[in-house]
Design an enzyme around this catalytic site. Structure first.
Site, short mmCIF file in Angstrom:
data_model
loop_
_atom_site.label_atom_id
_atom_site.label_comp_id
_atom_site.label_asym_id
_atom_site.label_seq_id
_atom_site.Cartn_x
_atom_site.Cartn_y
_atom_site.Cartn_z
N SER A 191 117.28 101.75 -40.79
CA SER A 191 117.76 103.26 -40.28
C SER A 191 116.82 103.48 -39.30
O SER A 191 115.56 103.30 -39.47
CB SER A 191 117.61 104.04 -41.24
OG SER A 191 117.79 105.55 -40.89
N LYS A 195 121.66 101.32 -38.72
CA LYS A 195 122.09 102.72 -38.82
C LYS A 195 121.40 103.49 -37.61
O LYS A 195 120.02 103.30 -37.60
CB LYS A 195 121.60 103.33 -40.42
CG LYS A 195 121.69 104.80 -40.22
CD LYS A 195 121.70 105.22 -41.74
CE LYS A 195 120.91 106.49 -42.11
NZ LYS A 195 120.70 106.96 -43.49
N LYS A 208 120.28 107.15 -35.91
CA LYS A 208 120.34 108.48 -35.96
C LYS A 208 120.98 109.21 -34.76
O LYS A 208 120.55 108.78 -33.72
CB LYS A 208 118.93 109.10 -36.22
CG LYS A 208 118.24 108.71 -37.43
CD LYS A 208 118.81 109.41 -38.55
CE LYS A 208 118.01 108.93 -39.90
NZ LYS A 208 118.60 109.76 -41.19
N ASP A 217 124.14 108.48 -38.40
CA ASP A 217 123.64 109.53 -39.19
C ASP A 217 123.23 110.84 -38.55
O ASP A 217 122.24 110.86 -37.83
CB ASP A 217 122.36 109.12 -40.31
CG ASP A 217 122.09 110.12 -41.29
OD1 ASP A 217 122.66 111.34 -41.30
OD2 ASP A 217 121.33 109.81 -42.26
N GLU A 268 127.34 109.64 -41.22
CA GLU A 268 126.85 110.13 -42.48
C GLU A 268 126.56 111.82 -42.00
O GLU A 268 125.85 111.67 -41.02
CB GLU A 268 125.61 109.43 -42.79
CG GLU A 268 124.91 109.67 -43.97
CD GLU A 268 123.67 108.75 -44.15
OE1 GLU A 268 123.50 107.84 -43.68
OE2 GLU A 268 122.55 109.27 -44.93
N ASP A 278 125.56 112.69 -47.54
CA ASP A 278 124.22 112.50 -47.99
C ASP A 278 123.55 113.75 -48.57
O ASP A 278 124.00 114.37 -49.86
CB ASP A 278 123.14 111.88 -47.11
CG ASP A 278 121.77 111.83 -47.25
OD1 ASP A 278 121.45 112.15 -48.23
OD2 ASP A 278 120.92 111.46 -46.31
N LYS A 308 120.55 109.30 -53.20
CA LYS A 308 119.09 109.06 -53.14
C LYS A 308 118.73 109.77 -54.63
O LYS A 308 119.06 110.80 -54.82
CB LYS A 308 118.42 109.98 -51.99
CG LYS A 308 118.70 109.26 -50.74
CD LYS A 308 118.21 110.27 -49.62
CE LYS A 308 118.62 109.62 -48.12
NZ LYS A 308 118.42 110.56 -47.21
N GLY A 341 117.25 106.05 -48.46
CA GLY A 341 115.91 106.00 -48.54
C GLY A 341 115.32 107.44 -48.08
O GLY A 341 115.93 107.99 -47.09
O1 OSB Z 1 118.92 110.72 -43.91
O2 OSB Z 1 118.93 108.89 -44.48
C1 OSB Z 1 118.40 110.08 -44.06
C2 OSB Z 1 114.77 109.30 -43.64
C3 OSB Z 1 114.13 110.42 -44.10
C4 OSB Z 1 114.95 111.46 -44.31
C5 OSB Z 1 116.31 111.41 -44.25
C6 OSB Z 1 116.96 110.09 -44.05
C7 OSB Z 1 116.09 109.01 -43.69
C8 OSB Z 1 116.39 107.78 -43.24
C9 OSB Z 1 115.45 106.56 -43.59
O3 OSB Z 1 117.42 107.45 -42.84
C10 OSB Z 1 115.82 105.56 -44.73
C11 OSB Z 1 114.78 104.76 -45.01
O4 OSB Z 1 114.68 103.86 -44.43
O5 OSB Z 1 114.14 105.15 -45.86
MG MG Z 2 121.10 110.48 -44.35
#
Ligand code: OSB
Ligand code: MG
Length: 372
Positions: free
Chosen positions: A137, A163, A165, A190, A215, A240, A264, A292
């Protein structure tokens, strides 16, 4: 098989990231989180509370989690000497909300159970994979060219999907450039809830980029507007933040608010609830994958065991230790193979070894609770 719970330790830790992580909420340079250590005889179980310092992803923070743990959840465990994670899950239900605080303690109880039974957690959970597929991500960068360079290097390392953001103003143009440079890479986006219904037309343009999924475009808890958007998009929506429980997963399914779910452990309040969501989704043929929260190796090891269940069908947000932290809290560190997979630990419990001197170095605050 169960044993008495003798004492519980809460530790507040701070770890700097190797590279800042920026989402639609803002930029973070380090992570603050709580470690839970539960002692039973000579066994110590470790859990991680994924709440952040600020209430951005969720309303929970390190302070709210610390307070709910020390005032309610830790006393519950010590007074009734609860060592069974299922019993803890049921008893902790009487306290409303605060899933991340609950999950941190439940994870430590799972670790104890695995260590006592001398089985890695994936075996206790009914996992079926010895290796799990790894995605990465990537946060919002200062420029698109920096984003493209980062994607390039993660692809070279072997990650199976990328992924990115997105947020209003960092979306269509960015995805267009990413797709132009990497036409074939498995890609998803995401938004962490940064859009609203007035953005429907922009979001529909995302269909042009052949994403695996989009996402959480709309805010947490909202299922209805996601249903409206999913009806108008061919890209599968993945929820999520909105899926806070197995009940929420059922409603998302019945309302056709998404076609994929990100599980999660922290967001849903533990492994027991995560497995309920997994099993429900498996029955309804909704694929899931493991999200994560930039966990240390302790939280990530827990996630890896969960991701061995059969309905985890997409690459997970579980990356190598060195992608997050200079020095992770565990040995061996999490590593991603050239094929983009992570080996599932075979030692008992979380199956990795927390390094106490590193934990101590990162600790800002510590409190210990003894059984009466
Ligand atoms: O939305 O998935 C998410 C990290 C912190 C808070 C929300 C998210 C994330 C990530 C990172 O996308 C995922 C990771 O590699 O831990
Ligand atoms: Mg997310």
């Amino acid at each position: 098989m169960s044993g008495k719970i003798d004492r519980v330790e809460l530790l507040l830790l701070r770890l700097p990231f190797v590279h800042f992580f920026e989402t639609s909420f803002g930029r973070e340079e380090e992570r603050e989180f709580i470690l839970v250590k539960v002692h039973s005889g000579d066994i110590c179980g470790y859990g991680e509370v994924v709440a952040d310092k600020s209430p951005l992803y969720s309303y929970e923070t390190t302070s709210t989690a610390w307070s709910v743990l020390s005032d309610f959840l830790v006393p519950l465990v010590l007074e009734k000497s609860i060592s069974c994670p299922h019993v803890f899950h049921d008893e902790a239900k009487k306290y409303r909300g605060h899933p991340m605080a609950k999950a941190g303690l439940e994870l430590a109880l799972w670790d104890i159970r695995g260590k006592r039974e001398e089985k890695p957690l994936w075996k206790l959970y009914g996992g079926v994979k010895r290796e799990i597929p790894s995605g990465v991500s990537i946060g919002i960068q200062d420029s698109v060219s920096e984003l493209l360079d980062r994607i390039q290097s993660f692809i070279e390392e072997g990650y199976q999907r990328i992924k990115v953001k997105i947020k209003p103003g960092w979306d269509i143009d960015v995805l267009e450039k990413v797709r132009k440079r990497f036409p074939e890479v498995p890609l998803q986006a995401d938004a962490n809830g940064a859009y609203s219904l007035k953005d429907m037309e922009i979001l529909k343009e995302i269909d042009a980029f052949n994403l695996l999924m989009l996402e959480q475009p709309f805010p947490p808890y909202d299922l209805w507007d996601h249903r409206r958007l999913q009806k108008e998009m061919k890209t599968p929506l993945c929820l999520d933040e909105s899926v806070i429980s197995a009940e929420a997963a059922r409603k998302a399914y019945e309302m056709e608010s998404c076609r994929i779910i990100n599980i999660k452990v922290g967001r849903v309040g533990g492994i027991v609830e995560s497995r309920k969501i997994h099993d429900f989704c498996q029955d309804k043929q909704i694929p899931v994958w493991c999200g994560g929260m930039l966990e240390s190796g302790i939280g990530r090891a827990h996630n890896i065991h969960l991701a061995t269940l059969p309905n985890f069908k997409f690459p997970n947000d579980l990356s190598a230790s060195k992608r997050y932290y200079e020095e992770d809290l565990i040995e061996p560190p999490v590593e991603v193979s050239r094929e983009g997979t992570i080996r599932v630990p075979e030692s008992p419990g979380i199956g990795v070894f927390p390094q106490e001197h590193r934990i101590e170095r990162a600790t800002l605050k510590r409190e210990e609770f003894q059984a009466g």
